[in-house]
Design a protein around this motif. Sequence first.
Motif, PDB file in Angstrom:
ATOM      1  N   UNK A   1     -98.683 -62.668 -37.681  1.00 32.23           N
ATOM      2  CA  UNK A   1     -99.157 -62.708 -39.157  1.00 32.23           C
ATOM      3  C   UNK A   1     -97.764 -62.703 -40.184  1.00 32.23           C
ATOM      4  N   UNK A   2     -97.844 -63.538 -41.193  1.00 33.34           N
ATOM      5  CA  UNK A   2     -96.778 -63.581 -42.163  1.00 33.34           C
ATOM      6  C   UNK A   2     -97.263 -62.940 -43.460  1.00 33.34           C
ATOM      7  N   UNK A   3     -96.739 -62.410 -44.037  1.00 31.07           N
ATOM      8  CA  UNK A   3     -96.938 -61.812 -45.444  1.00 31.07           C
ATOM      9  C   UNK A   3     -95.799 -61.894 -46.577  1.00 31.07           C
ATOM     10  N   UNK A   4     -96.170 -62.304 -47.463  1.00 33.45           N
ATOM     11  CA  UNK A   4     -95.218 -62.110 -48.684  1.00 33.45           C
ATOM     12  C   UNK A   4     -95.733 -60.842 -49.700  1.00 33.45           C
ATOM     13  N   UNK A   5     -94.718 -59.956 -49.932  1.00 32.82           N
ATOM     14  CA  UNK A   5     -95.163 -58.798 -50.633  1.00 32.82           C
ATOM     15  C   UNK A   5     -94.228 -59.140 -51.972  1.00 32.82           C
ATOM     16  N   UNK A   6     -94.876 -59.195 -53.057  1.00 32.02           N
ATOM     17  CA  UNK A   6     -94.135 -59.378 -54.454  1.00 32.02           C
ATOM     18  C   UNK A   6     -94.351 -58.263 -55.376  1.00 32.02           C
ATOM     19  N   UNK A   7     -93.252 -57.890 -55.939  1.00 31.39           N
ATOM     20  CA  UNK A   7     -93.263 -56.652 -56.746  1.00 31.39           C
ATOM     21  C   UNK A   7     -92.337 -55.409 -56.250  1.00 31.39           C
ATOM     22  N   UNK A   8     -92.630 -54.330 -56.975  1.00 33.14           N
ATOM     23  CA  UNK A   8     -91.894 -52.990 -56.787  1.00 33.14           C
ATOM     24  C   UNK A   8     -92.149 -52.236 -55.281  1.00 33.14           C
ATOM     25  N   UNK A   9     -93.642 -52.505 -55.075  1.00 31.87           N
ATOM     26  CA  UNK A   9     -94.063 -51.994 -53.615  1.00 31.87           C
ATOM     27  C   UNK A   9     -93.946 -50.319 -53.586  1.00 31.87           C
ATOM     28  N   UNK A  10     -94.162 -49.677 -54.875  1.00 34.42           N
ATOM     29  CA  UNK A  10     -94.133 -48.009 -54.849  1.00 34.42           C
ATOM     30  C   UNK A  10     -94.736 -47.288 -53.628  1.00 34.42           C
ATOM     31  N   UNK A  11     -95.775 -48.067 -53.282  1.00 32.51           N
ATOM     32  CA  UNK A  11     -96.609 -47.376 -52.442  1.00 32.51           C
ATOM     33  C   UNK A  11     -96.375 -47.567 -51.034  1.00 32.51           C
ATOM     34  N   UNK A  12     -95.425 -48.664 -50.536  1.00 31.10           N
ATOM     35  CA  UNK A  12     -94.888 -48.880 -49.349  1.00 31.10           C
ATOM     36  C   UNK A  12     -95.988 -49.844 -48.431  1.00 31.10           C
ATOM     37  N   UNK A  13     -96.683 -50.755 -49.022  1.00 27.76           N
ATOM     38  CA  UNK A  13     -97.770 -51.535 -48.436  1.00 27.76           C
ATOM     39  C   UNK A  13     -97.052 -52.289 -47.266  1.00 27.76           C
ATOM     40  N   UNK A  14     -95.461 -52.739 -47.861  1.00 29.28           N
ATOM     41  CA  UNK A  14     -94.975 -53.793 -46.970  1.00 29.28           C
ATOM     42  C   UNK A  14     -94.539 -52.948 -45.670  1.00 29.28           C
ATOM     43  N   UNK A  15     -94.337 -51.789 -45.780  1.00 27.17           N
ATOM     44  CA  UNK A  15     -93.656 -51.085 -44.595  1.00 27.17           C
ATOM     45  C   UNK A  15     -94.996 -50.810 -43.712  1.00 27.17           C
ATOM     46  N   UNK A  16     -96.288 -50.613 -44.198  1.00 26.89           N
ATOM     47  CA  UNK A  16     -97.456 -50.129 -43.452  1.00 26.89           C
ATOM     48  C   UNK A  16     -97.936 -51.474 -42.511  1.00 26.89           C
ATOM     49  N   UNK A  17     -97.742 -52.734 -43.485  1.00 23.98           N
ATOM     50  CA  UNK A  17     -98.009 -54.067 -42.667  1.00 23.98           C
ATOM     51  C   UNK A  17     -96.820 -54.214 -41.760  1.00 23.98           C
ATOM     52  N   UNK A  18     -95.717 -53.831 -41.935  1.00 24.06           N
ATOM     53  CA  UNK A  18     -94.556 -54.147 -40.757  1.00 24.06           C
ATOM     54  C   UNK A  18     -95.010 -53.212 -39.573  1.00 24.06           C
ATOM     55  N   UNK A  19     -95.600 -51.933 -39.828  1.00 17.84           N
ATOM     56  CA  UNK A  19     -95.960 -51.176 -38.915  1.00 17.84           C
ATOM     57  C   UNK A  19     -97.217 -51.746 -37.903  1.00 17.84           C
ATOM     58  N   UNK A  20     -97.962 -52.530 -38.709  1.00 19.93           N
ATOM     59  CA  UNK A  20     -99.119 -52.934 -37.795  1.00 19.93           C
ATOM     60  C   UNK A  20     -98.680 -54.469 -37.261  1.00 19.93           C
ATOM     61  N   UNK A  21     -97.347 -54.704 -37.434  1.00 23.52           N
ATOM     62  CA  UNK A  21     -96.759 -55.967 -36.595  1.00 23.52           C
ATOM     63  C   UNK A  21     -96.914 -57.252 -37.334  1.00 23.52           C
ATOM     64  N   UNK A  22     -97.018 -56.880 -38.717  1.00 22.96           N
ATOM     65  CA  UNK A  22     -96.918 -58.320 -39.449  1.00 22.96           C
ATOM     66  C   UNK A  22     -95.322 -58.516 -39.990  1.00 22.96           C
ATOM     67  N   UNK A  23     -95.133 -59.809 -40.173  1.00 21.11           N
ATOM     68  CA  UNK A  23     -93.818 -60.248 -40.455  1.00 21.11           C
ATOM     69  C   UNK A  23     -93.725 -60.266 -42.135  1.00 21.11           C
ATOM     70  N   UNK A  44     -97.350 -68.788 -45.267  1.00 24.51           N
ATOM     71  CA  UNK A  44     -97.711 -67.584 -45.053  1.00 24.51           C
ATOM     72  C   UNK A  44     -99.372 -67.202 -44.841  1.00 24.51           C
ATOM     73  N   UNK A  45     -99.644 -66.156 -44.255  1.00 23.51           N
ATOM     74  CA  UNK A  45    -101.001 -65.911 -44.146  1.00 23.51           C
ATOM     75  C   UNK A  45    -101.414 -64.961 -45.119  1.00 23.51           C
ATOM     76  N   UNK A  46    -100.724 -64.288 -45.671  1.00 22.46           N
ATOM     77  CA  UNK A  46    -101.213 -63.161 -46.731  1.00 22.46           C
ATOM     78  C   UNK A  46    -100.020 -63.226 -47.846  1.00 22.46           C
ATOM     79  N   UNK A  47    -100.666 -62.904 -49.118  1.00 23.16           N
ATOM     80  CA  UNK A  47     -99.708 -62.773 -50.162  1.00 23.16           C
ATOM     81  C   UNK A  47    -100.393 -61.535 -51.017  1.00 23.16           C
TER      82      UNK A  47
END
Length: 106
Positions: A1-23, A44-47
């Motif tokens: 799965x490929x995702x794009x995270x836009x914005x400051x991500x102060x709550x670390x959702x990008x890191x949590x997605x990466x831990x789930x194997x998401x690019x 991408x699969x997810x924005x």
Amino acid sequence: MEAIVAGPDEDDLATALEAEGVSVTRVGGIPTRPTLEEAGALEADLFVLTDVDEATAIPIVCDLNDGIRTVVYARRTVPEFVKGQLDLAVDPRLVDADAVADALVS
């Protein structure tokens, strides 16, 4: 799965997605159409948007990719004009990043 995270991500959702194997591709600054195209929005699969001030990015990614799932992970309310194109809106004060990432990948 490929995702794009836009914005400051102060709550670390990008890191949590990466831990789930998401690019994950992170987009800083204003998520314009060229920036989103360069980030891979066509495939991408997810924005995920973490700054509702940049909500115009949602219609842009939906125009670029009919199959993309759109998520807002932010404390503030999403503007009315994007609610019809939004798949999920979550307040990080209610659901932590790990739980959201797990739900998005499952």
